[in-house]
Write a protein that holds these residues in place. Structure first.
Motif, mmCIF file in Angstrom:
data_model
loop_
_atom_site.group_PDB
_atom_site.id
_atom_site.type_symbol
_atom_site.label_atom_id
_atom_site.label_comp_id
_atom_site.label_asym_id
_atom_site.label_seq_id
_atom_site.Cartn_x
_atom_site.Cartn_y
_atom_site.Cartn_z
ATOM 1 N N LEU A 191 0.977 -1.285 -0.041
ATOM 2 C CA LEU A 191 0.100 0.092 -0.040
ATOM 3 C C LEU A 191 0.874 1.325 -0.054
ATOM 4 N N PRO A 193 1.908 5.143 0.701
ATOM 5 C CA PRO A 193 1.583 5.969 1.720
ATOM 6 C C PRO A 193 0.243 6.925 1.423
ATOM 7 N N ARG A 194 -0.663 7.243 2.072
ATOM 8 C CA ARG A 194 -1.952 8.505 1.801
ATOM 9 C C ARG A 194 -1.480 9.630 1.995
ATOM 10 N N GLU A 195 -1.912 10.503 1.139
ATOM 11 C CA GLU A 195 -1.684 11.789 1.120
ATOM 12 C C GLU A 195 -2.459 12.573 2.384
ATOM 13 N N ARG A 196 -1.833 13.210 3.123
ATOM 14 C CA ARG A 196 -2.317 13.721 4.324
ATOM 15 C C ARG A 196 -3.119 15.200 3.753
ATOM 16 N N SER A 197 -4.402 15.183 4.631
ATOM 17 C CA SER A 197 -5.125 16.377 4.241
ATOM 18 C C SER A 197 -4.492 17.640 4.637
ATOM 19 N N GLN A 205 -3.361 13.985 13.548
ATOM 20 C CA GLN A 205 -3.759 12.869 12.578
ATOM 21 C C GLN A 205 -5.337 12.940 12.036
ATOM 22 N N VAL A 208 -8.555 10.124 7.469
ATOM 23 C CA VAL A 208 -8.009 9.366 6.405
ATOM 24 C C VAL A 208 -6.904 8.627 6.523
ATOM 25 N N THR A 209 -6.157 8.771 7.425
ATOM 26 C CA THR A 209 -4.814 8.131 7.731
ATOM 27 C C THR A 209 -5.047 7.396 8.986
ATOM 28 N N ASP A 211 -6.805 4.689 9.853
ATOM 29 C CA ASP A 211 -7.965 3.437 9.818
ATOM 30 C C ASP A 211 -7.137 2.118 9.781
#
Length: 219
Positions: A191, A193-197, A205, A208-209, A211
């Motif tokens: 996976l 890394p998800r982009e931070r809002s 935190q 979005v990140t 879970d």
């Protein structure tokens, strides 16, 4: 088609028609039932799947055409019985990625595996509740969803290690009357890394990140 006694290896370049035939949810399910429960007739499989016997009969003939199944020994002369020719269907992910048909098949197969896990969990819980297995099965039974950080090489090594150990244990337990059929599903899905809002405060935190989970069902 590269195959041995227990394994059917699919190649999108040489098995285009077979791949297309297997890219059908009911056919994958029928093949799985024959592998899991042994030979059966179209009527027996219709009862298990909720389909009509005409439908299961048609799809069984398609599976037979592409050498996934074959006729089994008949109990009588009234209806065909079918058996799976291999216990495993496998493929190279890299090779499958090169064609649309290959990608479609892999996606469908993986989702069918998730459905298998859900149905297997329900069946396992019912079996345990009904006392069909002894207390010795309580501790080793379980599901884990760990999320380790690995390189591609390490993930490949992990798959190979699991395969070797499973082959060793399966051979060891082959003649043991205490052995039972076990549903073993493993996944290794990298996976990014998800982009931070942009609205998330520094050091905070957002939802979005947050879970991710890590659960291991056995000690």
């Amino acid at each position: 088609m590269d195959s041995d006694e227990h394994r059917r290896v699919l190649d999108p370049e040489h098995d285009t028609a077979a791949l297309k035939a297997l890219t059908h949810p009911l056919r994958i399910r029928l093949l799985g039932l024959l592998r899991q429960d042994g030979p059966a007739t179209a009527s027996e499989l219709a009862a298990r799947t909720g389909e009509s016997s005409a439908s299961t009969s048609y799809h069984l003939r398609v599976l037979a055409k592409y050498a996934f199944i074959a006729e089994a020994e008949h109990r009588d002369g009234r209806e065909r019985r079918w058996r799976a020719l291999h216990t495993v269907t496998s493929w190279s992910n890299e090779t499958m990625e090169s064609s649309a048909a290959g990608r479609a098949f892999v996606g469908l197969a993986r989702r069918r595996q998730i459905e298998h896990l859900e149905s297997a969990l329900a069946r396992h819980e019912a079996d345990m509740a009904a006392g069909r297995f002894g207390q010795e099965w309580v501790e080793p039974s379980g599901i884990s969803d760990l999320m380790p950080r690995l390189t591609a090489g390490s993930l490949t090594e992990l798959w190979e290690t699991i395969a070797r150990k499973l082959e060793e244990l399966t051979a060891r337990d082959a003649g043991d009357p205490r052995a039972a059929q076990v549903v073993l599903l493993t996944a290794g899905l990298p996976l990014a890394p998800r982009e931070r809002s942009a609205k998330t405060p520094e050091g905070g935190q957002d939802d979005v990140t947050s879970d991710g989970s890590a659960h291991e069902g056995t000690s």
